[in-house]
Scaffold this motif. Structure first.
Motif, PDB file in Angstrom:
ATOM      1  N   ARG A   1       4.620   9.100   4.609  1.00 30.31           N
ATOM      2  CA  ARG A   1       6.051   8.951   4.358  1.00 30.31           C
ATOM      3  C   ARG A   1       6.388   9.061   2.871  1.00 30.31           C
ATOM      4  O   ARG A   1       7.541   9.222   2.514  1.00 30.31           O
ATOM      5  CB  ARG A   1       6.524   7.609   4.892  1.00 30.31           C
ATOM      6  CG  ARG A   1       6.481   7.537   6.408  1.00 30.31           C
ATOM      7  CD  ARG A   1       7.202   6.300   6.916  1.00 30.31           C
ATOM      8  NE  ARG A   1       7.244   6.315   8.361  1.00 30.31           N
ATOM      9  CZ  ARG A   1       6.625   5.450   9.144  1.00 30.31           C
ATOM     10  NH1 ARG A   1       5.901   4.496   8.604  1.00 30.31           N
ATOM     11  NH2 ARG A   1       6.727   5.527  10.447  1.00 30.31           N
ATOM     12  N   GLY A   2       5.393   8.878   2.021  1.00 27.77           N
ATOM     13  CA  GLY A   2       5.631   8.974   0.581  1.00 27.77           C
ATOM     14  C   GLY A   2       6.360   7.769   0.016  1.00 27.77           C
ATOM     15  O   GLY A   2       7.156   7.922  -0.908  1.00 27.77           O
ATOM     16  N   VAL A   3       6.086   6.575   0.556  1.00 27.62           N
ATOM     17  CA  VAL A   3       6.749   5.362   0.084  1.00 27.62           C
ATOM     18  C   VAL A   3       5.729   4.227   0.018  1.00 27.62           C
ATOM     19  O   VAL A   3       4.660   4.286   0.611  1.00 27.62           O
ATOM     20  CB  VAL A   3       7.907   4.930   1.021  1.00 27.62           C
ATOM     21  CG1 VAL A   3       9.033   5.933   0.986  1.00 27.62           C
ATOM     22  CG2 VAL A   3       7.423   4.719   2.437  1.00 27.62           C
TER      23      VAL A   3
ATOM     24  N   PHE B   1       0.855  -1.192   0.000  1.00 31.17           N
ATOM     25  CA  PHE B   1       0.000   0.000   0.000  1.00 31.17           C
ATOM     26  C   PHE B   1       0.890   1.241   0.000  1.00 31.17           C
ATOM     27  O   PHE B   1       2.052   1.202   0.389  1.00 31.17           O
ATOM     28  CB  PHE B   1      -0.945  -0.009   1.220  1.00 31.17           C
ATOM     29  CG  PHE B   1      -0.245   0.210   2.535  1.00 31.17           C
ATOM     30  CD1 PHE B   1      -0.233   1.472   3.110  1.00 31.17           C
ATOM     31  CD2 PHE B   1       0.392  -0.831   3.199  1.00 31.17           C
ATOM     32  CE1 PHE B   1       0.400   1.693   4.322  1.00 31.17           C
ATOM     33  CE2 PHE B   1       1.013  -0.617   4.402  1.00 31.17           C
ATOM     34  CZ  PHE B   1       1.019   0.649   4.971  1.00 31.17           C
ATOM     35  N   TRP B   2       0.307   2.339  -0.456  1.00 31.51           N
ATOM     36  CA  TRP B   2       1.029   3.608  -0.522  1.00 31.51           C
ATOM     37  C   TRP B   2       0.837   4.365   0.785  1.00 31.51           C
ATOM     38  O   TRP B   2      -0.277   4.593   1.238  1.00 31.51           O
ATOM     39  CB  TRP B   2       0.531   4.443  -1.696  1.00 31.51           C
ATOM     40  CG  TRP B   2       1.212   5.770  -1.798  1.00 31.51           C
ATOM     41  CD1 TRP B   2       0.696   6.978  -1.480  1.00 31.51           C
ATOM     42  CD2 TRP B   2       2.542   5.999  -2.236  1.00 31.51           C
ATOM     43  NE1 TRP B   2       1.608   7.974  -1.698  1.00 31.51           N
ATOM     44  CE2 TRP B   2       2.772   7.395  -2.165  1.00 31.51           C
ATOM     45  CE3 TRP B   2       3.572   5.184  -2.684  1.00 31.51           C
ATOM     46  CZ2 TRP B   2       3.982   7.982  -2.517  1.00 31.51           C
ATOM     47  CZ3 TRP B   2       4.773   5.779  -3.043  1.00 31.51           C
ATOM     48  CH2 TRP B   2       4.969   7.153  -2.960  1.00 31.51           C
ATOM     49  N   ASP B   3       1.942   4.743   1.409  1.00 31.95           N
ATOM     50  CA  ASP B   3       1.911   5.498   2.656  1.00 31.95           C
ATOM     51  C   ASP B   3       2.083   6.976   2.288  1.00 31.95           C
ATOM     52  O   ASP B   3       3.176   7.428   1.956  1.00 31.95           O
ATOM     53  CB  ASP B   3       3.042   5.024   3.576  1.00 31.95           C
ATOM     54  CG  ASP B   3       2.978   5.655   4.957  1.00 31.95           C
ATOM     55  OD1 ASP B   3       2.093   6.492   5.198  1.00 31.95           O
ATOM     56  OD2 ASP B   3       3.822   5.289   5.802  1.00 31.95           O
TER      57      ASP B   3
END
Length: 95
Positions: A83-85, A78-80
């Protein structure tokens, strides 16, 4: 096995008591012999009563429970945004 060990322990106790009492015994009208015989007989009666008694705890009857549907744990990406990762997490999937 438990009865055998108990019987051997009883025989060893009786033999040990006879050996321990024999050197110190005196012929005082048979008082010591009567005490030893009474003790052995009383111990045998008490031991047999304890050995033949039922156990204090009886196991409950088995309980059968239906199994829940089979589930499995899979890893999911999944996209966090914070944090952008891309990250992974474990998710339980039940069919």
């Amino acid at each position: 096995m438990k009865k055998t060990v108990s019987a051997l322990l009883a025989v060893a106790t009786v033999a040990g008591s006879l050996v321990a009492i024999a050197p110190a015994a005196k012929a005082d009208g048979g008082q010591i012999a009567a005490g030893v015989a009474g003790g052995l007989i009383g111990g045998a009666l008490l031991g047999s009563a304890i050995a033949s008694s039922r156990p204090a705890y009886a196991a409950p009857a088995p309980v059968y429970v239906e199994e829940p549907p089979p589930c499995r744990v899979v890893r999911e990406r999944f996209w966090d945004d914070y944090r952008g990762v891309w990250r992974t997490r474990r998710v339980e999937v039940c069919d």
